[in-house]
Design an enzyme around this catalytic site. Structure first.
Site, PDB file in Angstrom:
ATOM      1  CE  LYS A 196      21.020  29.868 -51.383  1.00 55.97           C
ATOM      2  NZ  LYS A 196      19.703  29.877 -50.146  1.00 55.97           N
ATOM      3  CE  LYS A 220      13.019  25.769 -51.866  1.00 56.18           C
ATOM      4  NZ  LYS A 220      13.120  25.288 -50.637  1.00 56.18           N
ATOM      5  CE  LYS A 250      19.253  19.954 -54.637  1.00 52.29           C
ATOM      6  NZ  LYS A 250      19.952  19.494 -52.970  1.00 52.29           N
TER       7      LYS A 250
END
Ligand code: TRP
Length: 333
Positions: free
Chosen positions: A115, A202, A199
């Site tokens: 991240k 969103k 994966k």
């Protein structure tokens, strides 16, 4: 009398819409666990602000997520459903635990490394200490089991280490939680429709199907799903990741086995297969979407739900925090 059922805690960030991946990989399983366990399911809005959010969107999604939890079958009578920021003990315990966590431990978290690359212009202290907040979420409720995806295993293990350390220094305080990784069965791991090696997420709007997408949007997304240059509808994760992912989705949505599905589409091309997967998902989501819309129209009901959820959560969390404050040597108020 206190119930003897084991306790479960889990949460999803309202950082985007709930997806087919969140439904199949998490919520569907959460629903199934409600009778056997005492379940606490959270909307972790405090985690969501570790990366920048649009305030109005965050608020709307948190309420929407609650409506969708209920519409999916999470029962506010059986389980505690609440919004993280409504229970102040999460932030409070997080501070104490951050003083029992090593800088080095947090530096090793793979999600932080990822991240902080994705958000290189905004690597906040919150992004770094996020696993400590997650540990507080879990430990406040004396949680036994934490159902999460493989990507969260490292965070649950860190939580366990922190709990063990605290217990060692200050005497037994926290239940040691265990990650409860869902069986890798049909539908447990849904991949992106656009890039089936990743994966479903969103943060990848083209590759994901949202729980609240209208039927025509769902159908369009499936028609555009990446497949391969063959024509056979056959499960082979290595050489046919796209088709295999669609088969997984179809089986989970339609309640069929892989053999049944392969037989059903034998001799038929992707032009038949892809819309059929779309239809199965549309039918699966239709009642959920309608119920969530009905609930969203009744804001007072949802507000009542989350207030009641926060109250129940706070009662448990408050007991744990009081013990912690005493053990670390804070003077009573
Ligand atoms: N970190 C989790 C995720 O991004 C969400 C989460 C926050 C969570 N607190 C939790 C999951 C506690 C399980 C238990 O998916």
């Amino acid at each position: 009398m206190e119930s003897k059922k084991k306790r479960i805690f889990s949460g999803i960030q309202p950082s985007g819409e709930l997806t087919l991946g969140s439904y199949m990989g998490a919520i569907k399983n959460w629903v199934a666990l409600q009778d056997e366990y005492e379940c606490v399911y959270c909307i972790v809005d405090m985690h969501a602000i570790t990366v920048r959010q649009v305030p109005a969107d965050l608020r709307r999604r948190a309420l929407g997520q609650l409506a969708q939890y209920v519409a999916c079958g999470l029962d506010p009578e059986k389980s505690i459903l609440f919004i993280q920021s409504h229970v102040p003990q999460h932030a409070e315990l997080s501070w104490v635990l951050s003083c029992c966590t090593q800088f080095g431990e947090l530096s090793r978290m793979t999600q932080f490394k990822q991240k902080s690359q994705q958000h290189a212009d905004n690597i906040t202290a919150g992004l770094f200490t996020y696993p400590v907040l997650m540990a507080a979420d879990i430990l406040l409720y004396q949680t036994d089991l934490v159902p999460v995806g493989e990507d969260q295993r490292q965070h649950v293990e860190l939580c366990r280490d922190i709990a063990q350390r605290f217990n060692g220094v200050y005497s037994d305080t926290f239940t040691l939680p265990e990650p409860f990784i869902q069986r890798v069965d049909q539908g447990a791991r849904i991949m992106s429709l656009g890039n089936p090696m990743n994966k479903m997420s969103k943060s990848d709007p083209d590759g994901c199907v949202n729980l609240m997408d209208p039927p025509e949007v769902i159908q369009r997304k499936f028609k555009r799903a990446v497949t391969d240059s063959e024509t056979a509808v056959r499960y082979d994760k290595e050489s046919k990741p796209g088709v295999s992912n669609l088969l997984t989705i179809y089986c989970a949505a339609a309640g069929k086995t892989l053999e049944e599905a392969e037989a059903e589409f034998q001799g038929q091309g992707y032009g038949v297969f892809k819309p059929a997967v779309g239809d199965a998902v549309i039918e699966l989501f239709r009642p959920i979407r309608e119920e969530a819309q009905r609930l969203m129209a009744d804001k007072a009901y949802l507000e009542g739900l989350y207030r009641q959820g926060a109250e129940r959560a706070s009662r448990i969390a408050g007991r744990t925090l009081a013990k912690v404050y005493k053990k670390v040597g804070f003077l009573p108020r």
